[in-house]
Motif scaffolding. Sequence first.
Motif, PDB file in Angstrom:
ATOM      1  N   ARG A 118     -12.420   7.145   3.959  1.00 21.30           N
ATOM      2  CA  ARG A 118     -11.933   6.060   4.779  1.00 21.30           C
ATOM      3  C   ARG A 118     -10.715   6.640   5.490  1.00 21.30           C
ATOM      4  NH1 ARG A 118      -8.355   2.646   3.983  1.00 21.30           N
ATOM      5  NH2 ARG A 118      -8.070   3.155   1.792  1.00 21.30           N
ATOM      6  N   VAL A 172     -15.447   8.885  -3.829  1.00 20.54           N
ATOM      7  CA  VAL A 172     -16.241   9.928  -3.175  1.00 20.54           C
ATOM      8  C   VAL A 172     -16.464  11.101  -4.145  1.00 20.54           C
ATOM      9  CG1 VAL A 172     -16.253  11.623  -1.296  1.00 20.54           C
ATOM     10  CG2 VAL A 172     -15.568   9.258  -0.842  1.00 20.54           C
ATOM     11  N   ILE A 208      -3.406   8.320   3.030  1.00 19.13           N
ATOM     12  CA  ILE A 208      -3.335   8.794   1.634  1.00 19.13           C
ATOM     13  C   ILE A 208      -4.372   9.888   1.357  1.00 19.13           C
ATOM     14  CG2 ILE A 208      -2.466   6.580   0.760  1.00 19.13           C
ATOM     15  CD1 ILE A 208      -5.318   6.336  -0.654  1.00 19.13           C
ATOM     16  N   LYS A 209      -5.383  10.004   2.221  1.00 21.64           N
ATOM     17  CA  LYS A 209      -6.511  10.901   1.927  1.00 21.64           C
ATOM     18  C   LYS A 209      -6.206  12.372   2.264  1.00 21.64           C
ATOM     19  CE  LYS A 209      -8.991   7.290   0.697  1.00 21.64           C
ATOM     20  NZ  LYS A 209      -9.340   6.984  -0.688  1.00 21.64           N
ATOM     21  N   GLU A 236     -19.185  10.077  -6.397  1.00 21.31           N
ATOM     22  CA  GLU A 236     -20.457   9.935  -5.679  1.00 21.31           C
ATOM     23  C   GLU A 236     -21.071  11.312  -5.417  1.00 21.31           C
ATOM     24  OE1 GLU A 236     -19.426   5.760  -3.309  1.00 21.31           O
ATOM     25  OE2 GLU A 236     -18.740   7.651  -2.511  1.00 21.31           O
ATOM     26  N   LEU A 259     -24.893   9.805   3.768  1.00 22.93           N
ATOM     27  CA  LEU A 259     -23.832  10.299   2.868  1.00 22.93           C
ATOM     28  C   LEU A 259     -24.438  11.145   1.749  1.00 22.93           C
ATOM     29  CD1 LEU A 259     -21.505   7.153   2.462  1.00 22.93           C
ATOM     30  CD2 LEU A 259     -21.214   9.085   4.000  1.00 22.93           C
ATOM     31  N   ILE A 312      -5.329   0.455  -6.902  1.00 26.94           N
ATOM     32  CA  ILE A 312      -4.525   1.561  -6.348  1.00 26.94           C
ATOM     33  C   ILE A 312      -3.544   2.025  -7.430  1.00 26.94           C
ATOM     34  CG2 ILE A 312      -4.876   0.721  -3.994  1.00 26.94           C
ATOM     35  CD1 ILE A 312      -2.071  -0.459  -4.005  1.00 26.94           C
ATOM     36  N   TRP A 315       0.839  -1.219   0.000  1.00 23.78           N
ATOM     37  CA  TRP A 315       0.000   0.000   0.000  1.00 23.78           C
ATOM     38  C   TRP A 315       0.871   1.266   0.000  1.00 23.78           C
ATOM     39  CZ3 TRP A 315      -5.104   1.112  -0.730  1.00 23.78           C
ATOM     40  CH2 TRP A 315      -5.567   2.367  -0.306  1.00 23.78           C
ATOM     41  N   HIS A 337      -6.536   2.237 -13.125  1.00 24.40           N
ATOM     42  CA  HIS A 337      -7.516   3.311 -13.286  1.00 24.40           C
ATOM     43  C   HIS A 337      -7.148   4.272 -14.421  1.00 24.40           C
ATOM     44  CE1 HIS A 337      -9.855   2.447  -9.722  1.00 24.40           C
ATOM     45  NE2 HIS A 337      -8.784   2.486  -8.952  1.00 24.40           N
ATOM     46  N   VAL A 397     -16.336  13.415   7.758  1.00 26.26           N
ATOM     47  CA  VAL A 397     -16.791  12.072   8.120  1.00 26.26           C
ATOM     48  C   VAL A 397     -15.671  11.080   7.800  1.00 26.26           C
ATOM     49  CG1 VAL A 397     -18.593  10.319   7.799  1.00 26.26           C
ATOM     50  CG2 VAL A 397     -19.127  12.727   7.424  1.00 26.26           C
ATOM     51  N   THR A 398     -15.299  10.287   8.783  1.00 25.71           N
ATOM     52  CA  THR A 398     -14.273   9.271   8.508  1.00 25.71           C
ATOM     53  C   THR A 398     -14.754   7.916   9.004  1.00 25.71           C
ATOM     54  OG1 THR A 398     -13.226  10.002  10.551  1.00 25.71           O
ATOM     55  CG2 THR A 398     -12.131  10.624   8.523  1.00 25.71           C
ATOM     56  N   VAL A 399     -14.416   6.913   8.224  1.00 30.06           N
ATOM     57  CA  VAL A 399     -14.709   5.561   8.683  1.00 30.06           C
ATOM     58  C   VAL A 399     -13.362   4.898   8.980  1.00 30.06           C
ATOM     59  CG1 VAL A 399     -14.968   4.616   6.321  1.00 30.06           C
ATOM     60  CG2 VAL A 399     -16.003   3.431   8.219  1.00 30.06           C
ATOM     61  N   ILE A 441     -15.611  13.203   3.024  1.00 30.27           N
ATOM     62  CA  ILE A 441     -15.955  11.849   3.485  1.00 30.27           C
ATOM     63  C   ILE A 441     -14.824  10.914   3.056  1.00 30.27           C
ATOM     64  CG2 ILE A 441     -17.569   9.927   3.119  1.00 30.27           C
ATOM     65  CD1 ILE A 441     -19.746  12.191   2.816  1.00 30.27           C
ATOM     66  N   ASP A 497      -4.177   8.902  -4.875  1.00 25.66           N
ATOM     67  CA  ASP A 497      -5.343   8.022  -4.792  1.00 25.66           C
ATOM     68  C   ASP A 497      -5.534   7.375  -6.163  1.00 25.66           C
ATOM     69  OD1 ASP A 497      -7.610   6.951  -3.555  1.00 25.66           O
ATOM     70  OD2 ASP A 497      -8.272   8.881  -2.772  1.00 25.66           O
ATOM     71  N   GLY A 498      -5.832   6.071  -6.168  1.00 25.89           N
ATOM     72  CA  GLY A 498      -6.030   5.378  -7.445  1.00 25.89           C
ATOM     73  C   GLY A 498      -7.095   6.090  -8.262  1.00 25.89           C
ATOM     74  N   ASN A 521     -10.602   7.476  -6.340  1.00 29.58           N
ATOM     75  CA  ASN A 521     -11.407   8.185  -5.345  1.00 29.58           C
ATOM     76  C   ASN A 521     -12.864   8.241  -5.781  1.00 29.58           C
ATOM     77  OD1 ASN A 521     -12.792  10.405  -3.756  1.00 29.58           O
ATOM     78  ND2 ASN A 521     -10.884  10.063  -2.637  1.00 29.58           N
TER      79      ASN A 521
HETATM   80  P1  ADQ Z   1     -10.645   3.548  -1.006  1.00 29.31           P
HETATM   81  O1  ADQ Z   1      -9.262   3.958  -0.653  1.00 29.31           O
HETATM   82  O2  ADQ Z   1     -11.420   2.886   0.054  1.00 29.31           O
HETATM   83  O3  ADQ Z   1     -10.651   2.637  -2.320  1.00 29.31           O
HETATM   84  P2  ADQ Z   1     -12.601   5.486  -2.243  1.00 29.31           P
HETATM   85  O4  ADQ Z   1     -12.512   5.284  -3.711  1.00 29.31           O
HETATM   86  O5  ADQ Z   1     -12.726   6.906  -1.823  1.00 29.31           O
HETATM   87  O6  ADQ Z   1     -11.339   4.935  -1.464  1.00 29.31           O
HETATM   88  O7  ADQ Z   1     -13.832   4.684  -1.701  1.00 29.31           O
HETATM   89  C1  ADQ Z   1     -14.265   4.784  -0.380  1.00 29.31           C
HETATM   90  C2  ADQ Z   1     -15.725   4.356  -0.300  1.00 29.31           C
HETATM   91  O8  ADQ Z   1     -16.098   4.286   1.082  1.00 29.31           O
HETATM   92  C3  ADQ Z   1     -16.665   5.340  -0.970  1.00 29.31           C
HETATM   93  O9  ADQ Z   1     -17.633   4.623  -1.684  1.00 29.31           O
HETATM   94  C4  ADQ Z   1     -17.303   6.102   0.203  1.00 29.31           C
HETATM   95  O10 ADQ Z   1     -18.609   6.576  -0.026  1.00 29.31           O
HETATM   96  C5  ADQ Z   1     -17.276   5.066   1.293  1.00 29.31           C
HETATM   97  N1  ADQ Z   1     -17.197   5.701   2.627  1.00 29.31           N
HETATM   98  C6  ADQ Z   1     -16.284   6.579   3.049  1.00 29.31           C
HETATM   99  N2  ADQ Z   1     -16.537   6.959   4.308  1.00 29.31           N
HETATM  100  C7  ADQ Z   1     -17.638   6.300   4.684  1.00 29.31           C
HETATM  101  C8  ADQ Z   1     -18.402   6.255   5.903  1.00 29.31           C
HETATM  102  N3  ADQ Z   1     -18.078   6.966   6.975  1.00 29.31           N
HETATM  103  N4  ADQ Z   1     -19.470   5.446   5.923  1.00 29.31           N
HETATM  104  C9  ADQ Z   1     -19.809   4.703   4.837  1.00 29.31           C
HETATM  105  N5  ADQ Z   1     -19.119   4.702   3.694  1.00 29.31           N
HETATM  106  C10 ADQ Z   1     -18.053   5.485   3.616  1.00 29.31           C
HETATM  107  C11 ADQ Z   1      -9.662   2.063  -3.184  1.00 29.31           C
HETATM  108  C12 ADQ Z   1      -8.660   3.043  -3.792  1.00 29.31           C
HETATM  109  C13 ADQ Z   1      -9.386   4.164  -4.510  1.00 29.31           C
HETATM  110  C14 ADQ Z   1     -10.349   3.580  -5.567  1.00 29.31           C
HETATM  111  C15 ADQ Z   1     -11.215   2.484  -4.944  1.00 29.31           C
HETATM  112  C16 ADQ Z   1     -12.014   1.743  -6.019  1.00 29.31           C
HETATM  113  O11 ADQ Z   1      -7.802   3.571  -2.800  1.00 29.31           O
HETATM  114  O12 ADQ Z   1      -8.471   5.036  -5.142  1.00 29.31           O
HETATM  115  O13 ADQ Z   1     -11.177   4.618  -6.036  1.00 29.31           O
HETATM  116  O14 ADQ Z   1     -10.427   1.511  -4.274  1.00 29.31           O
HETATM  117  O15 ADQ Z   1     -11.169   1.206  -6.999  1.00 29.31           O
END
Ligand code: ADQ
Length: 492
Positions: A301, A405, A305-306, A408, A383, A189, A118, A219, A334-336, A299, A400-401, A403
């Motif tokens: 994860r 969000v 990297i974010k 979305e 969301l 990624i 990673w 990507h 918002v962070t998960v 929003i 980020d590969g 993203n």
């Molecule tokens: P991630 O690094 O996880 O994915 P991302 O593409 O932003 O990053 O996807 C995160 C997902 O989690 C989004 O669908 C978002 O809505 C959801 N999420 C975030 N916070 C949340 C919360 N608190 N509750 C519920 N859902 C939440 C990896 C790569 C990215 C690439 C994806 C897909 O790092 O670059 O876009 O895979 O290939």
Amino acid sequence: MKQAWDKESLCQFAKAKLSDYLFIVVSNREPYIHSYQGNEIKCEAAVGGVTTALEPVISAIGGIWVAHGSGDADRATVDSQNKLMVPPEEPRYALKRVWLTEEEVNNYYYGFSNQALWPLCHAVDVKPVFDESQWDAYKKVNEVFAQSVLEEVRDRKALVFIQDYHLALLPGLIKRANPETTVAQFWHIPWPRQKAFQICPWREEILNGLLGNDLLGFHTVRHCRNFLTTVNRTIAESKVNYEKAEVTIEGKKTEIRPFPISVDFEQLSKEAQSVEVKEEIERLRKELNLSDKFVGVSIDRLDYIKGIPRRLMAIGHFFEKCPEYKGKTTFIQVTVPSRTEIPSYRKLRENIDALAEEINLRHGFGDWKPVITMVGPVPTTTLVALWSMTKLCIVSSLHDGMNLVAKEFVASRYDNDGILLLSRFAGAAKELDDALLINPYAIDQLAASIEEALEMPRIERYKRMRRKRSIVRENNIYKWAADIILELVKLV
Ligand code: ADQ
């Protein structure tokens, strides 16, 4: 307007093209996870781009999804071949679970995948840890997956579609054991620059594993080029054709292609117009004491990297530079949490909490808080409500590969309003160049972009959002899957 791919057309297409093959999807994470709640067993579906795109395909044509069984009730719900039929409400394909010990998960998943590969693939502050025993576990787990897949393939015509960086050795293992099988993989990624990848002590093994694929997707074109150059400079016997974007070793060819992943545009756009989302907006405004204040939203994860700490610093700078916005603008972060077993992830959370608190102490007054943090998984309705009510959405990944969000947010804005501040270093910036593109390292510039966004005339906001929406509408998640299938069937 061109007809966009949707679930229905993707299913028809998959049926027409893939029905003669045994279709196997492989991923670390399973699409359904079973866990005990008291004496009851609960089944939870994974949400995310990959399941949205691949579940309709595999449901339409049948097949097997091989994944790590990580739920505490997973063993209790499979048959003697470690399989069960899913989706639970309308069983259409088999989920086959692979079992790993806790030590294997620690070394393969939290270890080599997330502390070596990673950070190796992301140009960020955290550097990779290369640990021999983690690498050994990574090799072993890839072999466990290979065995599980090969048991199913035997002498059948099969198409195996592997997901992500946890399984870099799997294509090579399958191809060596069964050269007739068509193997494809999507790397979610970035692929780093060749010089960055060279520090990996096991670079040749990883590349040779990936070159077992007939098709390898990234990507962006840039990630594809980085990969081709890495192979060219690392594997002496490889022949790299940059024009055709393919690698040949001893007559075996691997095609390298960009497939920008996306979201279910229509679904999100529809959801944003629902009564539930409207009610959720009302609830959030009341509960968070927002009344008619401008709202900014991020929003993520919880991952280094974010670029979350630098983003918060930029918000602090913004309030210093533009005190007239105090009391009028609130930023919601918002962070998960994820990968909390890894120390750098735990430290990040503490860092974010401290920064948010500091900004609130310095700039907040009365019952107004400049930054509100929400931690934990949030339902899609919330969301979408946040994306719908915000004036601006900030995505400031350091790398980020793609993203999702960013896409979305765009899909949720059926009203054509709202501004996206998007890092130049996220794959999404390639398609969404109508966003306000930012350098997440330049904190002052990011603060200035926040001001620019809040001051942007309505007509300009509309123009930019409409263009972004037409791009995401067309390049949606179903197109991602259809493009991969189209490329795959050329190879069989
Ligand atoms: P991630 O690094 O996880 O994915 P991302 O593409 O932003 O990053 O996807 C995160 C997902 O989690 C989004 O669908 C978002 O809505 C959801 N999420 C975030 N916070 C949340 C919360 N608190 N509750 C519920 N859902 C939440 C990896 C790569 C990215 C690439 C994806 C897909 O790092 O670059 O876009 O895979 O290939």
